[in-house]
Design a protein around this motif. Structure first.
Motif: not given
Length: 544
Positions: A282-287, A292-303, A331-335
């Motif tokens: 199967i193909t899944l999405n990895l996020t 840093l101190d509760g503040v989002l500094v980076s976000r990436s997602e790839k299959p 680790l996600r499959f769709g939603d």
């Protein structure tokens, strides 16, 4: 031969009219049974065995009747056999006949007895009355339901189903009658009282064996848990029910997450290792979300593609920001969230020199102020190397060990530099395996030798110079010298402009004016005569 058979038949008829007292009784045994559906008909073959010790020359079938368990006769049946007459039936020998039977529709289902009466004669002329008692089963309803079965398509014998697979349920239904029977088949998938799938269809069951089959899809959006499969067949005469529990799961499990290094330098590579156990391809999405101190500094997602078995994924982590980092890996499959975990690590950023300024104290004494920025949250030991030099050579050169606290701090050093010469300086801070260097120059004007009553000259006591940079900062020299140079350049530019403008005006005045072209005569080229010139002043006498 025909005459003999006719004579025997007539004899049998005459004997049958005689009183029973003149006959003897015997039994014909059988292990066969007759089954018929009420309101329908049936046919088959029955074998009878001569249980007596006599050989019968002729055995003739006379009649039948049906008894219930109490011995009462049940009316309405029709029973025919072929043949009716048997000859030379020896002891323990077997004879067969075929039959057809019709059952009335008002008879209740159950087991009855069909009694057959035969008349038999031995070679010596003795007469016997033979009885055959055959079990008769009356079927009340036409359908015979076989045991239903359910399995996961492609994985028979599995006790659980994966999202995206299909559950198959089937059964064999035998229609024992000779007419089609209408029925309705239903199937549903239920969990905690909620119906997640339901389907039904009309069925026409033909005489004989019928295969009923349903497919139940296990959708990807079904939550994990235990589901009950219900399978039902309804018709006018009754209902058949079957159920089976199935565990539903996605088939992909995030087993564990680990980090490659707990501490890394700024912009140095770091990774997380994600172990995934999969029962499917199967193909899944990895996020990856990093805070840093509760503040989002980076976000990436790839299959990512997974095969059956255990897979270890190497996931890069951001290191372009310093501090205590926390990365959440999902680790996600769709939603649908299949699993998540987190890792923590620290990004170490070395202290750097952010700014250098200097201040003249008195004479040639200069105070340098260095602003140092430590972006980490811990104190770091560093070494400050400096070099003060001029065109004549190095004036000062040494190193200083310094503890650098978190945040912004200031370091100050004093030097005695020559007046009236350009002095160069270089400061290098080495900490955390990294170096930060700032270079610059300064100039201290010598005191003025003459005093002009109409002008006042003053020199500033300090000359700050700031040019922040990640690696190198150049600090320019004394501002008074700069202003003097700018004034001289402005004066030269103005003088040059005035000279250029004056010369251009003179040249324009000396420029020759081109005469207008002469008008040509229609008679051709013609030059009018020049008027004579008279110089009367030459005729006057010269003055003595």
């Amino acid at each position: 031969m025909r005459k003999v058979l006719l004579a025997l038949t007539v004899l049998i008829v005459l004997v049958s009219l005689l009183p029973v007292a003149f006959a003897q009784f015997a039994q014909l045994e059988t292990s066969d049974e007759i089954t018929v559906l009420r309101g329908d008909y049936g046919s088959g073959t029955v074998w009878l065995t001569n249980a007596g010790g006599f050989t019968y020359k002729v055995v003739s079938y006379q009649r039948f009747w049906v008894e219930d368990s109490s011995g009462s006769h049940i009316e309405g049946f029709t029973f025919n056999i072929s043949p009716h007459v048997f000859t030379d039936w020896a002891p323990k020998a077997r004879k067969s006949f075929s039959y057809t039977i019709e059952c009335p529709s008002n008879v209740s289902g159950g087991t009855y007895t069909l009694v057959m009466r035969f008349l038999a004669f031995t070679p010596d002329g003795s007469m016997y009355i033979l009885y055959a008692r055959i079990p008769l089963h009356i079927i009340q309803e036409p359908l015979d339901f076989g045991v239903a079965e359910a399995y996961v398509q492609g994985r028979p014998g599995a006790s659980y189903a994966l999202n995206g697979e299909t559950i198959v349920v089937f059964s064999h239904v035998t229609n024992m009658g000779h007419r089609n029977v209408s029925a309705i088949g239903e199937v549903s998938l239920v969990k905690d009282g909620r119906v997640y799938f339901s389907s039904n269809r009309s069925l026409t069951l033909l005489p004989g064996d019928n295969l009923i089959r349903f497919e139940v899809p296990v959708d990807y959006d079904l939550p994990p848990g235990t589901y009950t499969l219900h399978y039902t067949i309804r018709y006018e005469g009754g209902t058949y029910r079957y159920s089976k529990d199935f565990s539903v799961r996605f088939g992909v499990k995030l087993v564990g997450i680990s980090v490659k290094s707990g501490e890394v330098r700024l912009n140095e590579g770091n990774s997380a290792y994600v172990t995934v156990l999969s029962e499917r391809t199967i193909t899944l999405n990895l996020t990856v979300e990093t805070y840093l101190d509760g503040v989002l500094v980076s976000r990436s997602e790839k299959p990512i593609g997974l095969g059956e078995g255990t897979t270890v994924l190497e996931v890069p982590l951001p290191t372009n920001v310093s501090g205590a980092m926390k990365s959440i890996i999902k680790l996600r499959f769709g939603d649908r969230l299949l699993g998540q975990g987190d890792v923590t690590y620290r990004v170490l950023a070395p202290p750097v020199i952010k700014n250098v300024s200097y201040e003249r104290i008195s004479g040639g004494e200069v105070l340098f102020r260095l602003v140092v920025d430590n972006p980490g949250d811990r104190e770091v030991d560093g070494i400050l190397a400096y070099r003060i030099y001029s065109d004549d050579g190095v004036l000062y050169k040494d190193t200083i060990e310094q503890s650098i606290p978190p945040g912004s701090s200031e370091m100050a050093v004093r030097f005695e530099v020559p007046i009236g010469k350009t002095v160069y300086y270089e400061f290098t801070l080495t900490a955390g395996g990294e170096s930060s260097t700032v270079r610059g120059r300064l100039y201290i004007e010598p005191p003025a030798t003459t005093t002009n009553p109409y002008t006042t000259t003053s020199s500033p006591s300090s000359t700050p110079s700031t040019t922040p940079s990640n690696t190198t900062t150049i600090v320019e020299g004394d501002s008074n010298a700069t202003w003097v140079i700018l004034v001289v350049l402005a004066f030269l530019l103005m003088a040059g402009g005035a000279f250029y403008y004056t010369r251009k005006e003179d040249k324009r005045k000396r420029r020759r004016v081109r005469p207008k072209p002469k008008r040509r005569s229609p008679l051709g080229r013609f030059k009018p005569p020049k008027p004579p010139k008279f110089r009367e002043n030459r005729e006057l006498p010269k003055r003595k």
